[in-house]
Write a protein that holds these residues in place. Structure first.
Motif, PDB file in Angstrom:
ATOM      1  N   TYR A  32      14.922  -5.763  17.130  1.00  0.00           N
ATOM      2  CA  TYR A  32      16.157  -4.967  17.101  1.00  0.00           C
ATOM      3  C   TYR A  32      16.252  -4.292  18.457  1.00  0.00           C
ATOM      4  O   TYR A  32      15.247  -3.765  18.965  1.00  0.00           O
ATOM      5  N   TRP A  33      17.404  -4.287  19.051  1.00  0.00           N
ATOM      6  CA  TRP A  33      17.561  -3.878  20.444  1.00  0.00           C
ATOM      7  C   TRP A  33      16.991  -2.487  20.719  1.00  0.00           C
ATOM      8  O   TRP A  33      16.438  -2.233  21.786  1.00  0.00           O
ATOM      9  N   ARG A  34      17.067  -1.570  19.732  1.00  0.00           N
ATOM     10  CA  ARG A  34      16.653  -0.185  19.972  1.00  0.00           C
ATOM     11  C   ARG A  34      15.308   0.135  19.308  1.00  0.00           C
ATOM     12  O   ARG A  34      14.883   1.297  19.331  1.00  0.00           O
ATOM     13  N   SER A  35      14.646  -0.847  18.754  1.00  0.00           N
ATOM     14  CA  SER A  35      13.319  -0.623  18.173  1.00  0.00           C
ATOM     15  C   SER A  35      12.289  -0.463  19.292  1.00  0.00           C
ATOM     16  O   SER A  35      12.106  -1.360  20.112  1.00  0.00           O
ATOM     17  N   CYS A  67       3.468   0.729  25.680  1.00  0.00           N
ATOM     18  CA  CYS A  67       3.808   1.660  24.599  1.00  0.00           C
ATOM     19  C   CYS A  67       4.527   2.908  25.109  1.00  0.00           C
ATOM     20  O   CYS A  67       5.429   3.433  24.446  1.00  0.00           O
ATOM     21  N   LEU A  68       4.099   3.399  26.275  1.00  0.00           N
ATOM     22  CA  LEU A  68       4.654   4.659  26.766  1.00  0.00           C
ATOM     23  C   LEU A  68       6.128   4.550  27.121  1.00  0.00           C
ATOM     24  O   LEU A  68       6.927   5.431  26.763  1.00  0.00           O
ATOM     25  N   ILE A  69       6.521   3.489  27.820  1.00  0.00           N
ATOM     26  CA  ILE A  69       7.896   3.414  28.337  1.00  0.00           C
ATOM     27  C   ILE A  69       8.939   3.382  27.216  1.00  0.00           C
ATOM     28  O   ILE A  69       9.947   4.083  27.299  1.00  0.00           O
ATOM     29  N   PRO A  70       8.743   2.599  26.137  1.00  0.00           N
ATOM     30  CA  PRO A  70       9.710   2.675  25.035  1.00  0.00           C
ATOM     31  C   PRO A  70       9.796   4.068  24.408  1.00  0.00           C
ATOM     32  O   PRO A  70      10.875   4.488  23.975  1.00  0.00           O
ATOM     33  N   ALA A  77      13.222  -5.845  29.545  1.00  0.00           N
ATOM     34  CA  ALA A  77      12.902  -5.491  28.162  1.00  0.00           C
ATOM     35  C   ALA A  77      13.708  -4.302  27.654  1.00  0.00           C
ATOM     36  O   ALA A  77      13.690  -4.009  26.455  1.00  0.00           O
ATOM     37  N   ARG A  78      14.408  -3.623  28.546  1.00  0.00           N
ATOM     38  CA  ARG A  78      15.143  -2.421  28.152  1.00  0.00           C
ATOM     39  C   ARG A  78      16.152  -2.720  27.038  1.00  0.00           C
ATOM     40  O   ARG A  78      16.737  -3.809  26.999  1.00  0.00           O
ATOM     41  N   PRO A 116      20.270  -9.064  23.836  1.00  0.00           N
ATOM     42  CA  PRO A 116      21.472  -9.798  23.399  1.00  0.00           C
ATOM     43  C   PRO A 116      22.143  -9.207  22.176  1.00  0.00           C
ATOM     44  O   PRO A 116      23.333  -9.439  21.957  1.00  0.00           O
ATOM     45  N   ASP A 117      21.400  -8.428  21.363  1.00  0.00           N
ATOM     46  CA  ASP A 117      21.987  -7.845  20.160  1.00  0.00           C
ATOM     47  C   ASP A 117      22.480  -6.413  20.374  1.00  0.00           C
ATOM     48  O   ASP A 117      22.876  -5.737  19.409  1.00  0.00           O
ATOM     49  N   LYS A 118      22.455  -5.935  21.618  1.00  0.00           N
ATOM     50  CA  LYS A 118      23.002  -4.610  21.867  1.00  0.00           C
ATOM     51  C   LYS A 118      24.502  -4.605  21.566  1.00  0.00           C
ATOM     52  O   LYS A 118      25.214  -5.515  21.981  1.00  0.00           O
TER      53      LYS A 118
END
Length: 219
Positions: A10-13, A172-175, A209-210, A215-217
């Protein structure tokens, strides 16, 4: 083995974001299989997706006929299966530190502001949005204060969390920094984290990766 990789994402997961970074750092091609966590009550709750992941969570990495869950386990699977461009350092002490920083995010911060936790607060306890946002900011800020102390002036902290190349810790940190900004946490109060974020986002593996690049944003 069929090496085709598909990532249920999921784009924001932020958990899926971690795995996208890891795949990109490894230079592995993969196909995004979007799972919308909000549409129609959440596509992750459907019977079809539960057959893919009984937990009803993203991400899942499909490698050939195998379906692999849990982002941290997926990242270590990538390292063991494709050892070039390692996500874990070479020495036991450095690997422990990288894992400790990664788990400070994945085990201590992220579970408390996960979507299903916030939905439970909303639907079961009728906690209004402003109070839910305060909850998220509190746990991110408390966790980031600890991580900042782990990073600041530590001999092993380099351009990235552990040394001069990105590791599982940066994955892990950047997300989580993305989530922090989303909920209004002032990252300036964590200068080492902010510096590492800037170093990471200059790399194509992190940039692609942002969430905004997925594509689902939503349009």
């Amino acid at each position: 083995m069929n090496d085709r990789l598909r990532l249920y994402s999921y784009w924001r997961s932020s958990a899926a974001y971690r795995v996208r970074i890891g795949l990109n750092l490894k230079g592995l091609p993969y196909e995004i299989m979007p799972i919308h966590l909000l549409r129609d009550g959440g596509e992750q709750r459907t019977e079809a997706y539960r057959r893919i992941n009984p937990q009803g969570l993203v991400p899942v990495l499909q490698h050939g006929n195998r379906q692999l869950g849990q982002s941290m386990a997926i990242l270590e699977y990538l390292d063991e299966t494709w050892p070039s461009r390692p996500l874990l350092p070479t020495t036991a002490r450095s690997r422990q530190r990288a894992r400790a920083i990664a788990q400070a995010v994945a085990c201590d911060i992220h579970p408390l502001n996960n979507l299903r936790v916030l939905q439970y607060l909303e639907h079961e306890w009728n906690v209004p949005q402003p109070e839910r946002d305060v909850w998220v900011r509190h746990w991110i800020s408390e966790g980031f204060a600890a991580i900042e102390a782990m990073l600041n002036e530590h001999l092993s902290t380099g351009q990235f969390c552990e040394g001069e190349t990105p590791t599982i810790a940066d994955c892990c940190l950047i997300p989580q920094v993305y989530n922090a900004r989303r909920f209004g946490v002032d990252i300036a109060q964590f200068p080492t984290i902010a510096r590492i974020e800037q170093a990471c986002l200059q790399l194509q593996a992190f940039d692609l990766a942002r969430p905004e690049m997925q594509p689902d944003k939503p349009a």
